[in-house]
Design an enzyme around this catalytic site. Structure first.
Site, PDB file in Angstrom:
ATOM      1  N   ASP A   1       6.206 -22.274  -1.248  1.00 17.79           N
ATOM      2  CA  ASP A   1       7.522 -21.379  -0.398  1.00 17.79           C
ATOM      3  C   ASP A   1       6.905 -21.565   1.036  1.00 17.79           C
ATOM      4  O   ASP A   1       7.649 -20.350   1.322  1.00 17.79           O
ATOM      5  CB  ASP A   1       5.740 -20.342  -0.485  1.00 17.79           C
ATOM      6  CG  ASP A   1       4.891 -20.006  -0.143  1.00 17.79           C
ATOM      7  OD1 ASP A   1       4.157 -20.796   0.342  1.00 17.79           O
ATOM      8  OD2 ASP A   1       4.456 -18.715   1.144  1.00 17.79           O
TER       9      ASP A   1
ATOM     10  N   ASP B   1      -0.785 -20.056  -3.023  1.00 19.21           N
ATOM     11  CA  ASP B   1       0.006 -18.827  -2.625  1.00 19.21           C
ATOM     12  C   ASP B   1       0.620 -18.554  -1.808  1.00 19.21           C
ATOM     13  O   ASP B   1       1.632 -19.355  -1.339  1.00 19.21           O
ATOM     14  CB  ASP B   1      -1.626 -18.531  -1.028  1.00 19.21           C
ATOM     15  CG  ASP B   1      -2.561 -17.757  -1.557  1.00 19.21           C
ATOM     16  OD1 ASP B   1      -2.981 -17.549  -2.399  1.00 19.21           O
ATOM     17  OD2 ASP B   1      -3.496 -18.789  -0.574  1.00 19.21           O
TER      18      ASP B   1
ATOM     19  N   ASP C   1       2.018 -25.246  -4.618  1.00 20.19           N
ATOM     20  CA  ASP C   1       0.972 -24.786  -3.966  1.00 20.19           C
ATOM     21  C   ASP C   1       0.703 -23.240  -4.565  1.00 20.19           C
ATOM     22  O   ASP C   1       0.971 -23.079  -5.139  1.00 20.19           O
ATOM     23  CB  ASP C   1       1.668 -23.914  -2.258  1.00 20.19           C
ATOM     24  CG  ASP C   1       1.102 -23.336  -1.602  1.00 20.19           C
ATOM     25  OD1 ASP C   1       0.065 -24.022  -1.153  1.00 20.19           O
ATOM     26  OD2 ASP C   1       1.128 -22.288  -0.898  1.00 20.19           O
TER      27      ASP C   1
END
Length: 259
Positions: free
Chosen positions: A209, A15, A13
């Protein structure tokens, strides 16, 4: 549980993993450089459909991260890949920006508001009530409803703002038609990314995240899942979920030596 194979391909990922609020996460530069030095196949994934890979390449480069455009895979590209297998050379009414419209043009789609095959909803910096009303009428008339991702909110300097999932819910409420969401947590995006890197699920890792998008979609696609604690999900929240990542690390800095 059988032992997994060594990791040959990496999906990550963007961000919360590599950057946070426009600033590189400590260790992100070293991690990307290590991937390139070792020749590992990798893709940076994002549900954001606003930007093209070239746009994101420049934005990341301005933060000090050199990720090639061909190593960036957005929900807009995943949507275009999906539509190209479902209805090649079709037509669509699109609410979105250059990342989405460019991806659709590149697969030969015609963008129109006259009897389109699909209504495709992506992100935009400002949603137009007129455009949403047109989308509602087209879906109500029979157009198939696709959304790039289910994210309900996105960040802004003033606080959260409605994103693709929230606007999709508005259209669904008005029409009774649920969209097909292409982006995470749909494992379809993971499988499409695997195809891009010519990887196998048994030897590919997904770094994220968020437990509710990155980790669950990686798990459902059969990948090794690695949660970093530099974004949305904190360590104390992990046990609330009925599924668990294979590994939890503080940041991608902890992964440099294992690439």
């Amino acid at each position: 549980m059988s032992e997994r194979k060594p990791i040959e391909c990496w999906l990550s990922d963007m961000d919360g993993v590599l950057v946070r609020e426009g600033i590189p996460v400590p260790g992100a530069k070293e991690f990307i450089n290590r991937l390139k030095e070792t020749g590992r196949r990798f893709l940076v994934l994002t549900n954001n459909s606003i930007y093209t890979p070239r746009d994101l390449h420049v934005r990341l480069r301005n933060t000090g991260l050199d990720v090639p455009p061909e190593a960036i895979y957005t929900s807009a590209l995943a949507t275009a890949d999906f539509l190209n297998t479902q209805r090649p050379k079709g037509s669509a009414y699109v609410i979105g920006e250059a990342g989405l419209t460019t991806a659709l043009h590149e697969i030969g789609y015609v963008l129109t508001d006259i009897s389109p095959d699909y209504v495709i909803l992506g992100e935009t910096r400002s949603y137009s009530l007129g455009a949403i009303t047109r989308a509602i009428r087209l879906v109500d008339a029979g157009a198939r409803f696709i959304a790039t991702n289910p994210d309900a909110t996105g960040p802004s300097p003033e606080g959260i703002q409605p994103a693709c999932g929230a606007v999709a819910a508005l259209i669904t409420k008005a029409t009774g038609v649920e969209p097909y969401f292409v982006g995470k947590p749909n494992p379809l995006m993971m499988r499409s990314a695997l195809n891009k890197v010519e990887g196998h699920s048994e030897s590919t890792a997904m770094i994220g995240d968020r437990m509710d998008t990155d980790i669950v979609s990686g798990m459902e696609a059969g990948l090794e899942t690695i949660l970093v604690l530099t974004g949305i999900t904190g360590r104390t929240e992990v046990d609330r979920f009925p599924f668990q990542p294979n590994r939890i690390v503080n940041s991608v800095a902890d992964l440099v030596d294992v690439v």
